[in-house]
Design a protein around this motif. Structure first.
Motif, PDB file in Angstrom:
ATOM      1  N   GLN A 175       0.832  -1.201   0.000  1.00 10.11           N
ATOM      2  CA  GLN A 175       0.000   0.000   0.000  1.00 10.11           C
ATOM      3  C   GLN A 175       0.869   1.254   0.000  1.00 10.11           C
ATOM      4  O   GLN A 175       0.581   2.222  -0.697  1.00 10.11           O
ATOM      5  CB  GLN A 175      -0.943   0.002   1.210  1.00 10.11           C
ATOM      6  N   ARG A 176       1.948   1.249   0.764  1.00  8.19           N
ATOM      7  CA  ARG A 176       2.858   2.399   0.802  1.00  8.19           C
ATOM      8  C   ARG A 176       3.475   2.661  -0.558  1.00  8.19           C
ATOM      9  O   ARG A 176       3.603   3.797  -0.998  1.00  8.19           O
ATOM     10  CB  ARG A 176       3.961   2.178   1.836  1.00  8.19           C
ATOM     11  N   GLU A 177       3.882   1.591  -1.237  1.00  8.60           N
ATOM     12  CA  GLU A 177       4.501   1.750  -2.555  1.00  8.60           C
ATOM     13  C   GLU A 177       3.503   2.281  -3.573  1.00  8.60           C
ATOM     14  O   GLU A 177       3.830   3.147  -4.387  1.00  8.60           O
ATOM     15  CB  GLU A 177       5.104   0.429  -3.035  1.00  8.60           C
ATOM     16  N   ALA A 178       2.279   1.766  -3.547  1.00  2.00           N
ATOM     17  CA  ALA A 178       1.250   2.253  -4.471  1.00  2.00           C
ATOM     18  C   ALA A 178       0.937   3.722  -4.189  1.00  2.00           C
ATOM     19  O   ALA A 178       0.819   4.532  -5.118  1.00  2.00           O
ATOM     20  CB  ALA A 178      -0.013   1.406  -4.349  1.00  2.00           C
ATOM     21  N   THR A 179       0.829   4.074  -2.924  1.00  2.00           N
ATOM     22  CA  THR A 179       0.561   5.466  -2.547  1.00  2.00           C
ATOM     23  C   THR A 179       1.698   6.362  -3.009  1.00  2.00           C
ATOM     24  O   THR A 179       1.473   7.440  -3.566  1.00  2.00           O
ATOM     25  CB  THR A 179       0.366   5.577  -1.024  1.00  2.00           C
ATOM     26  N   ARG A 180       2.917   5.909  -2.816  1.00  2.71           N
ATOM     27  CA  ARG A 180       4.096   6.691  -3.236  1.00  2.71           C
ATOM     28  C   ARG A 180       4.058   6.945  -4.746  1.00  2.71           C
ATOM     29  O   ARG A 180       4.351   8.039  -5.211  1.00  2.71           O
ATOM     30  CB  ARG A 180       5.374   5.978  -2.827  1.00  2.71           C
TER      31      ARG A 180
ATOM     32  N   ASN B  93      -4.321  10.024 -12.623  1.00  4.70           N
ATOM     33  CA  ASN B  93      -4.684   8.858 -11.809  1.00  4.70           C
ATOM     34  C   ASN B  93      -5.610   7.899 -12.544  1.00  4.70           C
ATOM     35  O   ASN B  93      -5.367   6.690 -12.568  1.00  4.70           O
ATOM     36  CB  ASN B  93      -5.340   9.284 -10.498  1.00  4.70           C
TER      37      ASN B  93
ATOM     38  N   PHE C 194       1.445   7.158  -6.765  1.00  5.78           N
ATOM     39  CA  PHE C 194       0.426   8.143  -7.118  1.00  5.78           C
ATOM     40  C   PHE C 194       0.716   9.521  -6.544  1.00  5.78           C
ATOM     41  O   PHE C 194       0.299  10.525  -7.110  1.00  5.78           O
ATOM     42  CB  PHE C 194      -0.961   7.632  -6.729  1.00  5.78           C
ATOM     43  N   GLN C 195       1.453   9.607  -5.459  1.00  6.52           N
ATOM     44  CA  GLN C 195       1.824  10.906  -4.905  1.00  6.52           C
ATOM     45  C   GLN C 195       2.839  11.621  -5.787  1.00  6.52           C
ATOM     46  O   GLN C 195       2.983  12.832  -5.707  1.00  6.52           O
ATOM     47  CB  GLN C 195       2.411  10.753  -3.495  1.00  6.52           C
ATOM     48  N   ASN C 196       3.530  10.880  -6.632  1.00  8.43           N
ATOM     49  CA  ASN C 196       4.572  11.455  -7.472  1.00  8.43           C
ATOM     50  C   ASN C 196       4.122  11.750  -8.897  1.00  8.43           C
ATOM     51  O   ASN C 196       4.951  11.947  -9.779  1.00  8.43           O
ATOM     52  CB  ASN C 196       5.797  10.536  -7.493  1.00  8.43           C
TER      53      ASN C 196
END
Length: 87
Positions: A24-29, A39, A31-33
């Motif tokens: 989840q952290r990697e996916a969020t990272r 999206n 999309f944050q970039n």
């Protein structure tokens, strides 16, 4: 995301967080970039490319139906700082 514990001449590595949290952290990272305007395009391509079960697809459909109820017609670009767009 890994911890290392020295035992003699070797290191023992263990996960510091659960796999689901790491994913989840990697996916969020990711999309944050990128610009939020991309999206939908990226998610659409991912859904096309990834192998999904019928259950996965049903869950996605359910989430999308709920999101569609309150989704804006367009999302605002987040690439340019807000103070610059006000000029």
């Amino acid at each position: 995301m890994l911890t290392a514990q020295k035992e003699g001449h070797t290191n023992i590595y263990q996960c510091a967080i659960p796999e689901r949290v790491a994913m989840q952290r990697e996916a969020t990272r990711l999309f944050q970039n990128m610009c939020v305007m991309k999206n939908g395009e990226v998610l659409t391509q991912l859904v096309k490319d990834l192998q999904l079960s019928k259950t996965d697809i049903e869950k996605l459909q359910s989430v999308l139906v709920e999101k569609a109820k309150t989704a804006p017609d367009e999302v605002a670009c987040n690439c340019i700082p807000e103070e610059e767009t006000a000029k």
